[in-house]
Write a protein that holds these residues in place. Sequence first.
Motif, PDB file in Angstrom:
ATOM      1  N   ILE A 172      37.698 -81.235  70.252  1.00  0.00           N
ATOM      2  CA  ILE A 172      37.265 -82.634  70.189  1.00  0.00           C
ATOM      3  C   ILE A 172      36.477 -82.911  68.912  1.00  0.00           C
ATOM      4  N   ILE A 173      35.515 -82.052  68.593  1.00  0.00           N
ATOM      5  CA  ILE A 173      34.688 -82.325  67.413  1.00  0.00           C
ATOM      6  C   ILE A 173      35.502 -82.179  66.128  1.00  0.00           C
ATOM      7  N   THR A 174      36.527 -81.321  66.137  1.00  0.00           N
ATOM      8  CA  THR A 174      37.369 -81.147  64.951  1.00  0.00           C
ATOM      9  C   THR A 174      38.301 -82.336  64.762  1.00  0.00           C
ATOM     10  N   PHE A 175      38.826 -82.854  65.859  1.00  0.00           N
ATOM     11  CA  PHE A 175      39.831 -83.914  65.779  1.00  0.00           C
ATOM     12  C   PHE A 175      39.211 -85.304  65.687  1.00  0.00           C
ATOM     13  N   VAL A 176      38.177 -85.575  66.486  1.00  0.00           N
ATOM     14  CA  VAL A 176      37.648 -86.947  66.556  1.00  0.00           C
ATOM     15  C   VAL A 176      36.184 -87.048  66.150  1.00  0.00           C
ATOM     16  N   SER A 177      35.594 -85.944  65.701  1.00  0.00           N
ATOM     17  CA  SER A 177      34.229 -85.922  65.208  1.00  0.00           C
ATOM     18  C   SER A 177      33.231 -86.164  66.345  1.00  0.00           C
ATOM     19  N   ASN A 178      31.979 -86.435  65.985  1.00  0.00           N
ATOM     20  CA  ASN A 178      30.879 -86.577  66.939  1.00  0.00           C
ATOM     21  C   ASN A 178      30.261 -87.958  66.772  1.00  0.00           C
ATOM     22  N   ILE A 179      30.923 -88.958  67.329  1.00  0.00           N
ATOM     23  CA  ILE A 179      30.524 -90.348  67.148  1.00  0.00           C
ATOM     24  C   ILE A 179      29.841 -90.861  68.413  1.00  0.00           C
ATOM     25  N   PRO A 180      28.580 -91.275  68.337  1.00  0.00           N
ATOM     26  CA  PRO A 180      27.875 -91.766  69.530  1.00  0.00           C
ATOM     27  C   PRO A 180      28.595 -92.960  70.160  1.00  0.00           C
ATOM     28  N   GLY A 181      28.777 -92.886  71.472  1.00  0.00           N
ATOM     29  CA  GLY A 181      29.403 -93.980  72.196  1.00  0.00           C
ATOM     30  C   GLY A 181      30.908 -94.011  72.109  1.00  0.00           C
ATOM     31  N   GLU A 182      31.499 -93.158  71.278  1.00  0.00           N
ATOM     32  CA  GLU A 182      32.955 -93.176  71.097  1.00  0.00           C
ATOM     33  C   GLU A 182      33.566 -91.813  71.397  1.00  0.00           C
ATOM     34  N   THR A 183      33.016 -90.754  70.830  1.00  0.00           N
ATOM     35  CA  THR A 183      33.570 -89.414  71.043  1.00  0.00           C
ATOM     36  C   THR A 183      32.506 -88.379  71.410  1.00  0.00           C
ATOM     37  N   ARG A 184      31.244 -88.785  71.483  1.00  0.00           N
ATOM     38  CA  ARG A 184      30.179 -87.821  71.793  1.00  0.00           C
ATOM     39  C   ARG A 184      30.150 -87.562  73.298  1.00  0.00           C
ATOM     40  N   THR A 185      30.840 -86.514  73.713  1.00  0.00           N
ATOM     41  CA  THR A 185      30.863 -86.115  75.113  1.00  0.00           C
ATOM     42  C   THR A 185      29.634 -85.277  75.432  1.00  0.00           C
ATOM     43  N   LEU A 186      29.559 -84.776  76.665  1.00  0.00           N
ATOM     44  CA  LEU A 186      28.405 -84.005  77.092  1.00  0.00           C
ATOM     45  C   LEU A 186      28.186 -82.750  76.236  1.00  0.00           C
ATOM     46  N   PRO A 187      29.214 -81.936  75.957  1.00  0.00           N
ATOM     47  CA  PRO A 187      28.983 -80.775  75.089  1.00  0.00           C
ATOM     48  C   PRO A 187      28.532 -81.162  73.682  1.00  0.00           C
ATOM     49  N   LEU A 188      29.089 -82.244  73.149  1.00  0.00           N
ATOM     50  CA  LEU A 188      28.681 -82.686  71.817  1.00  0.00           C
ATOM     51  C   LEU A 188      27.255 -83.229  71.832  1.00  0.00           C
ATOM     52  N   ALA A 189      26.851 -83.840  72.952  1.00  0.00           N
ATOM     53  CA  ALA A 189      25.474 -84.309  73.082  1.00  0.00           C
ATOM     54  C   ALA A 189      24.509 -83.122  73.121  1.00  0.00           C
ATOM     55  N   ILE A 190      24.914 -82.040  73.782  1.00  0.00           N
ATOM     56  CA  ILE A 190      24.086 -80.825  73.798  1.00  0.00           C
ATOM     57  C   ILE A 190      23.964 -80.261  72.391  1.00  0.00           C
ATOM     58  N   TYR A 191      25.080 -80.220  71.678  1.00  0.00           N
ATOM     59  CA  TYR A 191      25.073 -79.719  70.297  1.00  0.00           C
ATOM     60  C   TYR A 191      24.169 -80.576  69.415  1.00  0.00           C
ATOM     61  N   THR A 192      24.245 -81.888  69.588  1.00  0.00           N
ATOM     62  CA  THR A 192      23.410 -82.798  68.810  1.00  0.00           C
ATOM     63  C   THR A 192      21.931 -82.590  69.119  1.00  0.00           C
ATOM     64  N   ALA A 193      21.618 -82.393  70.411  1.00  0.00           N
ATOM     65  CA  ALA A 193      20.224 -82.184  70.799  1.00  0.00           C
ATOM     66  C   ALA A 193      19.680 -80.887  70.213  1.00  0.00           C
ATOM     67  N   ILE A 194      20.523 -79.848  70.177  1.00  0.00           N
ATOM     68  CA  ILE A 194      20.081 -78.571  69.613  1.00  0.00           C
ATOM     69  C   ILE A 194      19.785 -78.709  68.121  1.00  0.00           C
ATOM     70  N   GLN A 195      20.591 -79.539  67.435  1.00  0.00           N
ATOM     71  CA  GLN A 195      20.423 -79.723  66.000  1.00  0.00           C
ATOM     72  C   GLN A 195      19.293 -80.686  65.656  1.00  0.00           C
ATOM     73  N   THR A 196      18.735 -81.363  66.662  1.00  0.00           N
ATOM     74  CA  THR A 196      17.678 -82.341  66.432  1.00  0.00           C
ATOM     75  C   THR A 196      16.306 -81.700  66.667  1.00  0.00           C
ATOM     76  N   PRO A 197      15.385 -81.853  65.747  1.00  0.00           N
ATOM     77  CA  PRO A 197      14.036 -81.301  65.950  1.00  0.00           C
ATOM     78  C   PRO A 197      13.400 -81.856  67.221  1.00  0.00           C
ATOM     79  N   GLY A 198      12.905 -80.955  68.057  1.00  0.00           N
ATOM     80  CA  GLY A 198      12.289 -81.371  69.304  1.00  0.00           C
ATOM     81  C   GLY A 198      13.278 -81.712  70.399  1.00  0.00           C
ATOM     82  N   GLY A 199      14.552 -81.391  70.195  1.00  0.00           N
ATOM     83  CA  GLY A 199      15.565 -81.738  71.180  1.00  0.00           C
ATOM     84  C   GLY A 199      15.882 -80.634  72.165  1.00  0.00           C
ATOM     85  N   GLU A 200      15.046 -79.582  72.196  1.00  0.00           N
ATOM     86  CA  GLU A 200      15.322 -78.443  73.071  1.00  0.00           C
ATOM     87  C   GLU A 200      15.297 -78.846  74.547  1.00  0.00           C
TER      88      GLU A 200
END
Length: 234
Positions: A172-200
């Motif tokens: 999913i992230i390779t084909f449609v990227s990580n777009i909030p509200g459009e392609t950011r699914t639950l696993p991508l949201a977890i990945y985004t939170a990990i990459q965000t400071p204080g998102g643990e």
Amino acid sequence: MTSSLWGLSSAEIEALLLSFRISMVAVVSALPFAIIVATLLTQRHFRGRVIVDAIVHLPLILPPVVMGYLLLISFGTRAPLGHWLLTQWDIRLVFSWTGAALAAAIISFPFQVRSIRLALESIDPGLYQAAATLGAHRIDRFISITLPLALPGIIAGATTAFAASLGEFGAIITFVSNIPGETRTLPLAIYTAIQTPGGELAAARLAGLSIVLAFLGLLGSEWAMRHIRKREHS
């Protein structure tokens, strides 16, 4: 801003609902094809059966990122097929939730085929012979014998595919990227939170939610199959 639903923020709820939407579309759209392919693979004299079987199970072997890349070069707006879909039918799969559903459907397709195939192979061939002697045509036998007896496998395959779709990340992230509200699914949201400071904390919360959903899905599948078996033996 935090919502009252399990302490999830509005963005996290959006990712959760989008995951359900993508997974549901992926499973429902792929299910008829899975039944057809599984039926074909149960035919011993089907020419090219080994090749079709290998192609169907290829997503289980290839890294999901590779599958996403293949989708990108096939359905990108600059690719011949993707350009044709965009210009002729105004369909753009890349960077859209429909593309995410396509990626999830392809990745989870083998799970449906395998479960349905096992269910079909367990059906007694004598039932088909008896139905044929009574004048039942092939379509009649398929509707009255094959589908009811294969229903536990269909449910198990659909449930497993749904769970796999919920957890799909690489394709999913390779084909449609990580777009909030459009392609950011639950696993991508977890990945985004990990990459965000204080998102643990958010990552841990979403990971826990994913575990709960997977567990409930497995319980629901087991309950449905037991219920169907009880009805068959009653």
